[in-house]
Design a protein around this motif. Sequence first.
Motif: not given
Length: 283
Positions: A94-95, A98
Amino acid sequence: MGLLLSLKKIRVRLVLGFAAAFMGMALFGALSYQYFSRMEQRLVFLSQADSMVNLVLETRRYEKNYFLYQHEKDYEQAQAYLGQYEDLLKGERQHIGQNFGPDAWQGLSSQVAEYRARLGRVHQLLTQGSRETAGPTLAAAMAGLREAGKALIDRSEMIARQERAVVSTLLREYSPLLVGFLVVLAAIGALLAYVLIARLVKPLQTIEEATGVVAQGEYQTIPWEGGGDEIHSLVQGFNRMVSQLRHNNEHMVQTEKLTALGTLTSGVAHELNNPLNNISTSC
């Protein structure tokens, strides 16, 4: 009009000053919390990114050991480190998606899969025969494995390098905020100090000196041109008190003069009355 008059009050100014300082600190605290939250997330990921780089380096080290000595434990250890790398990569999907885009995570994942496949191919060739029998096939597999390993290291180091750059940017952005807050806080402190010294301490010293003059019997009022604040009201009350004391003192002096005149007149009348009585008696 009422608002302007209320702003002349010292207590209102002090309350507004402390309220402005509190609001400034609250705003600074909120902005600092936002910066530190972002920085914490970045630092945590930076630690993970450094761990990913270290895991790739350890994998390459055991890869080379396996190629040199053909110990099965070295191959298993390389696979274990590669598995840990994949676990970290999945945890930070996710990091990475993003902040670096979905292609960055997909590229790393594909690179790991390619490296694992090439490592497995080299392991297969070495377990099926010797280096001499594998010949050019093994050499080509080893060259591809080295290229895949180098690409995986480069991608991992690029992610860590970019994350460090973001952390440095956050620190540079926070520095002007801290300086600005300190400047504003110093300005508010200077304003409050001016209000306390110029509008409170000095007038009180003037009133203290005036009371000493009144105590010596000189009923002098305080010339004052200030606004409608508490000090102005205090000075007006002091001047009214001094005026009343002067009036009472003048009245008392006048009363004492009249009393003395009455006493003198009574004495003179008594002195004149005694000879008259003697004369009237002798007649």
